[in-house]
Design a protein around this motif. Structure first.
Motif, PDB file in Angstrom:
ATOM      1  N   SER A  79     -50.112  52.487  17.861  1.00 15.20           N
ATOM      2  CA  SER A  79     -50.988  53.619  17.727  1.00 15.20           C
ATOM      3  C   SER A  79     -50.002  54.796  17.518  1.00 15.20           C
ATOM      4  O   SER A  79     -50.307  55.996  17.469  1.00 15.20           O
ATOM      5  N   ILE A  80     -48.694  54.698  17.959  1.00 15.56           N
ATOM      6  CA  ILE A  80     -47.815  55.785  18.072  1.00 15.56           C
ATOM      7  C   ILE A  80     -47.359  55.954  16.485  1.00 15.56           C
ATOM      8  O   ILE A  80     -46.926  55.023  15.907  1.00 15.56           O
ATOM      9  N   TYR A  81     -47.156  57.126  15.919  1.00 17.01           N
ATOM     10  CA  TYR A  81     -46.802  57.390  14.546  1.00 17.01           C
ATOM     11  C   TYR A  81     -45.406  56.777  14.686  1.00 17.01           C
ATOM     12  O   TYR A  81     -44.577  57.401  15.244  1.00 17.01           O
ATOM     13  N   GLY A  82     -44.717  55.957  13.562  1.00 21.07           N
ATOM     14  CA  GLY A  82     -43.703  55.636  13.390  1.00 21.07           C
ATOM     15  C   GLY A  82     -43.281  54.365  13.996  1.00 21.07           C
ATOM     16  O   GLY A  82     -41.988  53.766  13.998  1.00 21.07           O
ATOM     17  N   ILE A  83     -44.234  53.664  14.984  1.00 20.99           N
ATOM     18  CA  ILE A  83     -44.072  52.326  15.288  1.00 20.99           C
ATOM     19  C   ILE A  83     -44.867  51.586  14.769  1.00 20.99           C
ATOM     20  O   ILE A  83     -46.157  51.441  14.878  1.00 20.99           O
ATOM     21  N   GLY A  84     -44.551  50.338  14.172  1.00 20.50           N
ATOM     22  CA  GLY A  84     -45.299  49.373  13.457  1.00 20.50           C
ATOM     23  C   GLY A  84     -45.250  48.091  14.247  1.00 20.50           C
ATOM     24  O   GLY A  84     -44.707  48.223  15.445  1.00 20.50           O
ATOM     25  N   GLN A  85     -45.835  47.094  13.929  1.00 17.01           N
ATOM     26  CA  GLN A  85     -45.870  45.777  14.453  1.00 17.01           C
ATOM     27  C   GLN A  85     -44.427  45.194  14.746  1.00 17.01           C
ATOM     28  O   GLN A  85     -44.451  44.634  15.673  1.00 17.01           O
ATOM     29  N   ALA A  86     -43.544  45.221  13.802  1.00 17.90           N
ATOM     30  CA  ALA A  86     -42.395  44.744  14.134  1.00 17.90           C
ATOM     31  C   ALA A  86     -41.477  45.416  15.065  1.00 17.90           C
ATOM     32  O   ALA A  86     -40.813  44.717  15.924  1.00 17.90           O
ATOM     33  N   THR A  87     -41.707  46.875  15.063  1.00 19.49           N
ATOM     34  CA  THR A  87     -41.015  47.738  16.057  1.00 19.49           C
ATOM     35  C   THR A  87     -41.361  47.524  17.500  1.00 19.49           C
ATOM     36  O   THR A  87     -40.731  47.272  18.459  1.00 19.49           O
ATOM     37  N   ALA A  88     -42.705  47.298  17.659  1.00 14.03           N
ATOM     38  CA  ALA A  88     -43.373  47.145  18.768  1.00 14.03           C
ATOM     39  C   ALA A  88     -42.934  45.824  19.554  1.00 14.03           C
ATOM     40  O   ALA A  88     -42.761  45.899  20.630  1.00 14.03           O
ATOM     41  N   SER A  89     -42.988  44.966  18.626  1.00 18.26           N
ATOM     42  CA  SER A  89     -42.741  43.428  19.451  1.00 18.26           C
ATOM     43  C   SER A  89     -41.226  43.450  19.651  1.00 18.26           C
ATOM     44  O   SER A  89     -40.568  42.801  20.646  1.00 18.26           O
ATOM     45  N   SER A  90     -40.253  44.135  18.757  1.00 20.33           N
ATOM     46  CA  SER A  90     -38.832  44.191  19.142  1.00 20.33           C
ATOM     47  C   SER A  90     -38.595  45.338  20.480  1.00 20.33           C
ATOM     48  O   SER A  90     -37.667  44.881  21.299  1.00 20.33           O
ATOM     49  N   ILE A  91     -39.467  46.252  20.539  1.00 20.99           N
ATOM     50  CA  ILE A  91     -39.470  46.974  22.084  1.00 20.99           C
ATOM     51  C   ILE A  91     -39.899  46.077  23.180  1.00 20.99           C
ATOM     52  O   ILE A  91     -39.474  46.149  24.123  1.00 20.99           O
ATOM     53  N   LEU A  92     -41.001  45.393  22.917  1.00 17.79           N
ATOM     54  CA  LEU A  92     -41.154  44.429  23.927  1.00 17.79           C
ATOM     55  C   LEU A  92     -40.118  43.312  24.279  1.00 17.79           C
ATOM     56  O   LEU A  92     -39.819  42.874  25.489  1.00 17.79           O
ATOM     57  N   HIS A  93     -39.538  42.870  23.354  1.00 17.92           N
ATOM     58  CA  HIS A  93     -38.471  41.891  23.301  1.00 17.92           C
ATOM     59  C   HIS A  93     -37.213  42.661  24.045  1.00 17.92           C
ATOM     60  O   HIS A  93     -36.641  41.914  25.244  1.00 17.92           O
ATOM     61  N   GLU A  94     -36.808  43.689  23.821  1.00 14.66           N
ATOM     62  CA  GLU A  94     -35.659  44.263  24.649  1.00 14.66           C
ATOM     63  C   GLU A  94     -35.998  44.574  26.068  1.00 14.66           C
ATOM     64  O   GLU A  94     -35.113  44.776  26.697  1.00 14.66           O
ATOM     65  N   THR A  95     -37.192  45.111  26.202  1.00 17.60           N
ATOM     66  CA  THR A  95     -37.457  45.325  27.602  1.00 17.60           C
ATOM     67  C   THR A  95     -37.757  44.286  28.581  1.00 17.60           C
ATOM     68  O   THR A  95     -37.775  44.390  29.772  1.00 17.60           O
ATOM     69  N   GLY A  96     -38.084  43.171  27.902  1.00 18.22           N
ATOM     70  CA  GLY A  96     -38.498  41.982  28.541  1.00 18.22           C
ATOM     71  C   GLY A  96     -40.033  41.851  29.323  1.00 18.22           C
ATOM     72  O   GLY A  96     -40.117  41.346  29.994  1.00 18.22           O
TER      73      GLY A  96
END
Length: 183
Positions: A88-105
């Motif tokens: 829902s944040i402009y500029g963050i799609g599905q792939a970016t969201a999953s990479s954010i969760l992967h990086e943060t654990g």
């Protein structure tokens, strides 16, 4: 339509049942000897944990559901999973969201189940990306630059036509709608 009406009726019934059970519980506390002065403060702060009667009914939660998580200057939805809520944040799609969760654990759970430590990890990771107002400004500046140098894409933007090679004889109604001729 019938199933939607039935589901709405079930939701209303489940709300009525939960309200009645809360009223009965409060009456039982009051009649058990807890006076009105004892019932006022602790009962209001006591967390209510109940199992949902339907998918729309309130469920037990770890933090207040009324306060929405704020990430990157945007209130993200509480009931959705974190990976979907981040989109829902402009500029963050599905792939970016999953990479954010992967990086943060951080585990992909409902947003209201996140604690403050997990939220701060996600906020720190999201701050590494260009999002919301900065990204919108950058896109506007890029389009303005294309128009200034008078390249093909800039002229198409200026004319309000598709600039990626689509046919315009029959389609492109969205781009050709409410056209203003610029002189």
């Amino acid at each position: 339509m019938y199933s939607a009406r039935r589901n709405t009726n079930l939701y209303v019934i489940s709300l009525a049942i939960s309200a009645c059970s809360l009223a009965i519980g409060a009456f039982a506390l009051y009649s058990a000897g807890a006076g009105s002065r004892d019932l006022a403060v602790p009962a209001a702060r006591a967390p209510i944990t109940m199992r949902a009667a339907s998918p729309w009914a309130p469920v037990s939660m770890s933090r207040d559901m009324a306060s929405r998580a704020r990430i990157g200057g945007v209130d993200i939805p509480n009931r959705k999973r974190v990976e979907t809520a981040l989109t829902s944040i402009y500029g963050i799609g599905q792939a970016t969201a999953s990479s954010i969760l992967h990086e943060t654990g951080v585990e992909n759970k409902r947003t209201y189940e996140l604690d403050e430590d997990e939220l701060s990890k996600i906020r720190a990771e999201v701050d590494k990306y260009t999002i919301e107002g900065d990204l919108r400004r950058q896109v506007r500046q890029d389009i303005a630059r294309l128009i200034d140098i008078q390249c093909f894409r800039g002229k198409r933007h200026q004319a309000g036509l598709p600039c990626r090679g689509q046919n315009t004889k029959n389609n492109a109604r969205t781009r050709k709608k409410n056209r203003h001729i610029k002189i």
